[in-house]
Write a protein that holds these residues in place. Sequence first.
Motif, short mmCIF file in Angstrom:
data_model
loop_
_atom_site.label_atom_id
_atom_site.label_comp_id
_atom_site.label_asym_id
_atom_site.label_seq_id
_atom_site.Cartn_x
_atom_site.Cartn_y
_atom_site.Cartn_z
N LYS A 87 0.83 -1.20 0.00
CA LYS A 87 0.00 0.00 0.00
C LYS A 87 0.87 1.26 0.00
CE LYS A 87 -3.88 2.24 0.20
NZ LYS A 87 -5.07 1.98 0.97
N MET A 88 1.95 1.25 0.79
CA MET A 88 2.83 2.42 0.84
C MET A 88 3.52 2.64 -0.50
SD MET A 88 2.45 3.98 3.57
CE MET A 88 2.40 4.08 5.36
N ILE A 89 3.91 1.57 -1.16
CA ILE A 89 4.56 1.71 -2.48
C ILE A 89 3.56 2.30 -3.48
CG2 ILE A 89 5.54 0.41 -4.43
CD1 ILE A 89 6.85 -1.47 -2.33
N GLU A 90 2.32 1.84 -3.38
CA GLU A 90 1.26 2.39 -4.25
C GLU A 90 1.11 3.91 -4.01
OE1 GLU A 90 -3.33 1.64 -3.91
OE2 GLU A 90 -2.24 -0.26 -3.93
N ILE A 91 1.09 4.31 -2.73
CA ILE A 91 0.98 5.74 -2.38
C ILE A 91 2.18 6.51 -2.94
CG2 ILE A 91 1.03 7.39 -0.45
CD1 ILE A 91 -0.63 5.30 1.14
N CYS A 92 3.37 5.94 -2.81
CA CYS A 92 4.59 6.61 -3.32
C CYS A 92 4.48 6.81 -4.83
CB CYS A 92 5.84 5.77 -3.01
SG CYS A 92 6.30 5.80 -1.29
N LYS A 93 4.02 5.77 -5.53
CA LYS A 93 3.92 5.86 -6.99
C LYS A 93 2.94 6.96 -7.40
CE LYS A 93 5.34 1.23 -8.28
NZ LYS A 93 4.90 -0.16 -8.50
N CYS A 94 1.86 7.12 -6.64
CA CYS A 94 0.86 8.15 -6.96
C CYS A 94 1.33 9.54 -6.55
CB CYS A 94 -0.45 7.86 -6.24
SG CYS A 94 -1.22 6.37 -6.79
N SER A 95 2.40 9.63 -5.74
CA SER A 95 2.83 10.93 -5.21
C SER A 95 4.16 11.36 -5.81
CB SER A 95 2.98 10.84 -3.69
OG SER A 95 1.90 10.20 -3.11
N GLU A 96 4.57 10.72 -6.90
CA GLU A 96 5.83 11.05 -7.58
C GLU A 96 7.04 10.95 -6.65
OE1 GLU A 96 5.03 14.79 -9.44
OE2 GLU A 96 3.79 13.85 -10.97
N ILE A 97 6.98 10.01 -5.73
CA ILE A 97 8.14 9.74 -4.86
C ILE A 97 9.03 8.77 -5.62
CG2 ILE A 97 8.79 8.53 -2.73
CD1 ILE A 97 6.26 9.89 -1.49
N THR A 98 10.34 9.04 -5.62
CA THR A 98 11.23 8.23 -6.44
C THR A 98 12.04 7.22 -5.61
OG1 THR A 98 12.98 9.87 -6.28
CG2 THR A 98 11.50 10.04 -8.18
N GLN A 99 12.17 7.47 -4.30
CA GLN A 99 12.98 6.56 -3.49
C GLN A 99 12.37 6.40 -2.10
OE1 GLN A 99 17.40 6.76 -4.01
NE2 GLN A 99 16.91 8.91 -4.25
N MET A 100 12.57 5.22 -1.54
CA MET A 100 12.14 4.97 -0.15
C MET A 100 13.38 4.58 0.65
SD MET A 100 8.84 2.56 -0.92
CE MET A 100 7.93 2.73 0.62
N THR A 101 13.42 5.02 1.90
CA THR A 101 14.57 4.67 2.74
C THR A 101 14.11 4.38 4.17
OG1 THR A 101 16.79 5.34 3.45
CG2 THR A 101 15.13 7.07 3.35
N GLU A 135 22.74 -0.30 19.44
CA GLU A 135 22.99 -1.16 18.27
C GLU A 135 23.15 -0.29 17.03
OE1 GLU A 135 20.02 -4.22 17.87
OE2 GLU A 135 20.96 -5.05 16.06
N ASP A 136 23.93 -0.78 16.05
CA ASP A 136 24.05 -0.07 14.77
C ASP A 136 22.76 -0.21 13.96
OD1 ASP A 136 26.63 0.26 15.59
OD2 ASP A 136 27.53 -1.00 14.02
N ALA A 137 22.52 0.81 13.12
CA ALA A 137 21.41 0.70 12.17
C ALA A 137 21.98 0.43 10.78
CB ALA A 137 20.63 2.01 12.13
N ILE A 138 21.29 -0.43 10.05
CA ILE A 138 21.57 -0.58 8.63
C ILE A 138 20.64 0.40 7.90
CG2 ILE A 138 21.38 -2.14 6.65
CD1 ILE A 138 21.98 -4.43 8.55
N ILE A 139 21.21 1.14 6.94
CA ILE A 139 20.40 2.06 6.13
C ILE A 139 20.05 1.31 4.85
CG2 ILE A 139 20.37 4.30 4.96
CD1 ILE A 139 22.87 4.99 6.77
N MET A 140 18.77 1.35 4.49
CA MET A 140 18.35 0.67 3.26
C MET A 140 17.61 1.66 2.35
SD MET A 140 17.12 -3.02 4.78
CE MET A 140 17.58 -4.04 3.38
N TRP A 141 17.75 1.47 1.05
CA TRP A 141 17.09 2.32 0.05
C TRP A 141 16.43 1.46 -1.01
CZ3 TRP A 141 16.71 7.66 -0.19
CH2 TRP A 141 17.50 8.38 0.71
N LYS A 142 15.35 1.97 -1.55
CA LYS A 142 14.71 1.31 -2.69
C LYS A 142 14.30 2.39 -3.68
CE LYS A 142 10.26 -0.81 -3.86
NZ LYS A 142 10.68 -1.80 -4.86
N ARG A 143 14.62 2.17 -4.96
CA ARG A 143 14.12 3.06 -6.02
C ARG A 143 12.73 2.62 -6.42
NH1 ARG A 143 16.35 6.88 -8.34
NH2 ARG A 143 18.52 7.31 -7.98
N ILE A 144 11.85 3.59 -6.62
CA ILE A 144 10.49 3.25 -7.04
C ILE A 144 10.45 3.17 -8.56
CG2 ILE A 144 8.09 4.00 -6.99
CD1 ILE A 144 8.94 3.57 -4.21
#
Length: 144
Positions: A87-101, A135-144
Amino acid sequence: MLVRGIKRDDLDQITEIEKTCFSLPWSRESYERELDNKLAYYQCAEENGVVMGYMGMWRILDECHITNVAVLPQYRKKGVATHLINKMIEICKCSEITQMTLEVRESNIPAINLYKKFGFLEHGKRPRYYQAPIEDAIIMWKRI
Ligand SMILES: CC(C)(COP(=O)(O)OP(=O)(O)OC[C@H]1O[C@@H](n2cnc3c(N)ncnc32)[C@H](O)[C@@H]1OP(=O)(O)O)[C@@H](O)C(=O)NCCC(=O)NCCS
């Protein structure tokens, strides 16, 4: 299962889920502020009035930063988080968001696997980012 935007009426259940899932849970007041934040998007997965899990993100320019994802233990491994992320990816696609992190504890294998399943890739670490326990955090990214 219904995936929908969260409402003020959901906040009792959401703050209980926070306490169950996180060592430093967000308060009810934090969620009340999020409901008024125009850059915040929160969705929950509900069945017969029971909130099983929820997910949030902030829009920052053309990026979306995932703030939290949580599913009550008794509803895990049934695809609830999968529905929320879709659902969040769908919202991102409709909102011209190009990356998620997002950031995730390096020991949190269920969450890391979940994000990898959706094509998130590891891009560095934030040392000692988390408290209780440190604890350390891992940073993750995804291109839409
Ligand atoms: C991480 C979490 C949100 C997953 O929710 P969920 O509804 O159980 O996830 P799903 O059923 O949609 O599973 C999706 C994928 O996640 C991964 N996954 C989920 N639980 C897992 C586990 N216990 N072990 C390994 N991988 C797991 C798998 O890749 C799974 O895909 P598969 O079913 O094809 O194997 C849930 O475990 C949770 O609330 N954990 C506590 C809070 C938390 O750590 N949030 C993340 C903060 S960054």
